[in-house]
Write a protein that holds these residues in place. Structure first.
Motif, short mmCIF file in Angstrom:
data_model
loop_
_atom_site.label_atom_id
_atom_site.label_comp_id
_atom_site.label_asym_id
_atom_site.label_seq_id
_atom_site.Cartn_x
_atom_site.Cartn_y
_atom_site.Cartn_z
N ALA A 1 16.38 1.52 -0.12
CA ALA A 1 17.10 2.80 -0.03
C ALA A 1 16.42 3.92 -0.82
O ALA A 1 16.55 5.09 -0.46
N ASP A 2 15.70 3.57 -1.88
CA ASP A 2 15.06 4.59 -2.72
C ASP A 2 13.55 4.69 -2.47
O ASP A 2 12.82 5.25 -3.30
N ALA A 3 13.07 4.16 -1.34
CA ALA A 3 11.63 4.14 -1.09
C ALA A 3 11.03 5.54 -1.10
O ALA A 3 9.99 5.78 -1.74
N ILE A 4 11.66 6.50 -0.41
CA ILE A 4 11.12 7.86 -0.33
C ILE A 4 11.16 8.53 -1.70
O ILE A 4 10.17 9.15 -2.13
N ALA A 5 12.27 8.42 -2.41
CA ALA A 5 12.39 9.05 -3.72
C ALA A 5 11.38 8.47 -4.70
O ALA A 5 10.76 9.21 -5.49
N PHE A 6 11.17 7.17 -4.65
CA PHE A 6 10.20 6.53 -5.53
C PHE A 6 8.79 7.04 -5.23
O PHE A 6 8.05 7.43 -6.15
N ALA A 7 8.43 7.07 -3.96
CA ALA A 7 7.09 7.52 -3.59
C ALA A 7 6.89 8.99 -3.89
O ALA A 7 5.81 9.42 -4.33
N GLN A 8 7.91 9.80 -3.66
CA GLN A 8 7.81 11.24 -3.93
C GLN A 8 7.56 11.49 -5.42
O GLN A 8 6.85 12.43 -5.79
N ALA B 1 12.97 6.08 6.90
CA ALA B 1 13.42 6.53 5.58
C ALA B 1 13.48 5.42 4.54
O ALA B 1 13.61 5.69 3.34
N ALA B 2 13.37 4.16 4.99
CA ALA B 2 13.46 3.04 4.04
C ALA B 2 12.22 2.16 4.07
O ALA B 2 12.24 1.06 3.50
N HIS B 3 11.15 2.63 4.68
CA HIS B 3 9.96 1.79 4.77
C HIS B 3 8.70 2.64 4.80
O HIS B 3 8.50 3.44 5.71
N LEU B 4 7.85 2.46 3.77
CA LEU B 4 6.56 3.12 3.69
C LEU B 4 5.47 2.06 3.61
O LEU B 4 5.68 0.95 3.12
N ARG B 5 4.28 2.43 4.10
CA ARG B 5 3.11 1.57 3.96
C ARG B 5 1.96 2.38 3.38
O ARG B 5 1.69 3.49 3.83
N LEU B 6 1.27 1.82 2.39
CA LEU B 6 0.08 2.43 1.83
C LEU B 6 -1.12 1.63 2.31
O LEU B 6 -1.30 0.46 1.94
N VAL B 7 -1.94 2.23 3.17
CA VAL B 7 -3.15 1.59 3.68
C VAL B 7 -4.30 2.02 2.79
O VAL B 7 -4.74 3.17 2.84
N LEU B 8 -4.78 1.13 1.96
CA LEU B 8 -5.70 1.49 0.89
C LEU B 8 -7.11 1.76 1.40
O LEU B 8 -7.62 1.06 2.27
N ARG B 9 -7.73 2.76 0.79
CA ARG B 9 -9.17 3.00 0.98
C ARG B 9 -9.86 2.62 -0.33
O ARG B 9 -10.29 3.46 -1.12
N GLY B 10 -9.94 1.32 -0.54
CA GLY B 10 -10.52 0.77 -1.76
C GLY B 10 -9.47 0.15 -2.63
O GLY B 10 -8.29 0.51 -2.59
N GLY B 11 -9.87 -0.85 -3.43
CA GLY B 11 -8.92 -1.55 -4.29
C GLY B 11 -8.18 -2.64 -3.54
O GLY B 11 -8.37 -2.84 -2.34
N THR B 12 -7.30 -3.34 -4.26
CA THR B 12 -6.56 -4.45 -3.68
C THR B 12 -5.06 -4.16 -3.71
O THR B 12 -4.56 -3.51 -4.62
N ALA C 1 15.33 1.64 -9.58
CA ALA C 1 15.29 2.11 -8.19
C ALA C 1 15.50 0.95 -7.22
O ALA C 1 15.08 -0.18 -7.48
N LYS C 2 16.18 1.25 -6.12
CA LYS C 2 16.41 0.24 -5.08
C LYS C 2 15.18 0.19 -4.18
O LYS C 2 15.14 0.79 -3.10
N VAL C 3 14.16 -0.51 -4.67
CA VAL C 3 12.85 -0.56 -4.02
C VAL C 3 12.30 -1.97 -4.11
O VAL C 3 12.42 -2.63 -5.15
N THR C 4 11.71 -2.43 -3.02
CA THR C 4 10.98 -3.69 -3.00
C THR C 4 9.52 -3.40 -2.67
O THR C 4 9.24 -2.66 -1.70
N LEU C 5 8.60 -3.95 -3.45
CA LEU C 5 7.17 -3.75 -3.24
C LEU C 5 6.55 -5.03 -2.70
O LEU C 5 6.83 -6.12 -3.19
N GLY C 6 5.71 -4.90 -1.70
CA GLY C 6 5.00 -6.04 -1.14
C GLY C 6 3.53 -5.75 -1.01
O GLY C 6 3.11 -4.60 -0.97
N ALA C 7 2.72 -6.79 -0.94
CA ALA C 7 1.27 -6.66 -0.78
C ALA C 7 0.81 -7.59 0.32
O ALA C 7 1.26 -8.75 0.39
#
Length: 294
Positions: free
Chosen positions: A20-27, A65-76, A91-97
Motif C-alpha cells: 500500500a505504501d510502495a509509491i510513497a516509499f519510492a517517492q 499503485a501498489a507495485h513497482l519494479r526497478l530494472v537495474l543498470r548495474g549492481g545486484t 511503511a507497508k512495503v515488501t521488497l523482493g529481488a
C-alpha cells in the motif's frame, strides 16, 4: 559489428517494491518524480546517497499503485534490496529481488518507437514479457521475460553484446559498475539529461545537491563520448590523464573495430581539450564529444 535483430543479454537484476505504501516509499527515496508517472509507464530514476552520489541507476516501472519494479543498470538486486530495507521502517512495503531473462530487439522489429518523454514512457506487454523502448539509434527495445523464455535465435555472442553496449554508448546510457557506486554525481553521468533527477518534488536523499547544481550551477564534470585506439578495453574507473594531471575517468566502453573503441567518460572542464592517454594503459585518445545537459 553484428546487426543481429535479437541480442541475448546476461540476466537482468530487478527489485520489486509492493504494498500500500510502495509509491510513497519510492517517492521519498528515489530521485525521479513518481507524481508524473501514471500506471503502466516507466521513467529513469536513481537512488542517491545523502551526499548526492549515485548508489543505483535503474528503469523505474510503475505497474500499478501498489507495485513497482526497478530494472537495474548495474549492481545486484539482492544488494539493493538489502540496502533499501533499512529505510522501510513502518511503511507497508515488501521488497523482493529477482533475476530475469532479457534480450534486445533491434530496429528490424516492428513497432519500436523511441521514447518521447523521459518522465513517463509506456510499458509494453506481450503475454508474460515486458518491453521498454530505449532512446537513440538504432531503435531498440529491452525485453524482460522468464529466464527460460529468451528466444532461441537471440544472439548471445560477445560480438552481439558488444554491439549493444556500443549502442548504449552512442545513446549516452551508462551502466553503473560496482566500482563506481556511490562515487558519481548524477549530472556527471547525464542523469539530468535523461530526466532521472527531479527538482520539483519533495525531499529525497541527495536532493539538496541536485537542486544546488541545477539552480546555482557549479558542476565541473560532464559525460563525454570518447574514441580511442587500444589493445584492450579500459575498465570502469580507469583514469584519463591530461596536461597537468588527471582529467577524468572511464565509465563504460566497447569496441568499434579492430584496435579501436568508444567509451562514456566523465571529464572536467579542461580535460576534453587536453587528453593525452589512459593512465597505466597508454591508449591513444582520438576524440572527445560532450553529451548535452538539460
Amino acid at each position: 559489428m553484428t546487426s543481429a535483430p535479437l541480442v541475448a543479454l546476461p540476466a537482468v537484476h530487478i527489485v520489486d517494491i509492493s504494498g500500500a505504501d510502495a509509491i510513497a516509499f519510492a517517492q521519498a527515496q528515489f530521485s525521479s518524480n513518481l507524481a508524473e508517472l501514471p500506471d503502466g509507464h516507466w521513467q529513469w530514476s536513481a537512488w542517491l546517497s545523502a551526499q548526492g552520489r549515485v548508489r543505483a541507476f535503474f528503469h523505474l516501472l510503475r505497474d500499478d499503485a501498489a507495485h513497482l519494479r526497478l530494472v537495474l543498470r548495474g549492481g545486484t538486486a539482492n544488494a539493493l534490496r538489502d540496502a533499501l530495507a533499512r529505510y522501510v521502517l513502518r511503511a507497508k512495503v515488501t521488497l523482493g529481488a529477482s533475476e530475469y531473462g532479457a534480450f534486445i530487439e533491434r530496429e528490424t522489429a516492428a513497432g519500436i518507437v523511441n521514447p518521447e518523454s523521459p518522465n513517463a514512457m509506456r510499458i509494453e506487454r506481450d503475454g508474460g514479457r515486458t518491453a521498454l523502448a530505449l532512446p537513440g539509434e538504432p531503435r531498440r527495445r529491452l525485453v524482460l521475460c522468464d529466464s527460460g523464455s529468451v528466444p532461441a535465435d537471440a544472439d548471445d555472442s560477445d560480438e552481439a553484446r558488444n554491439a549493444n553496449a556500443l549502442a548504449d554508448i552512442d545513446a549516452g546510457l551508462v551502466t553503473l559498475d560496482p566500482a563506481l557506486e556511490d562515487k558519481l554525481l548524477p549530472a556527471w553521468i547525464g542523469l539530468d539529461t535523461l530526466g532521472a533527477t527531479s527538482t520539483n518534488k519533495g525531499c529525497y536523499p541527495g536532493q539538496e545537491i541536485v537542486a544546488r547544481l541545477h539552480f546555482k550551477g557549479g558542476n565541473k564534470r560532464w559525460l563525454h563520448r570518447i574514441a580511442f585506439s587500444a589493445e584492450r578495453l579500459p575498465a570502469p574507473g580507469t583514469a584519463l590523464e591530461a596536461e597537468g594531471g588527471e582529467a577524468g575517468f572511464v565509465v563504460c566502453s566497447a569496441w568499434t573495430g579492430t584496435g579501436a573503441g568508444a567509451a562514456l567518460a566523465v571529464l572536467g572542464e579542461r580535460g576534453a581539450g587536453h587528453l593525452q592517454k589512459l593512465s597505466s594503459l597508454g591508449l591513444g585518445l582520438l576524440s572527445a564529444e560532450k553529451i548535452g545537459s538539460r
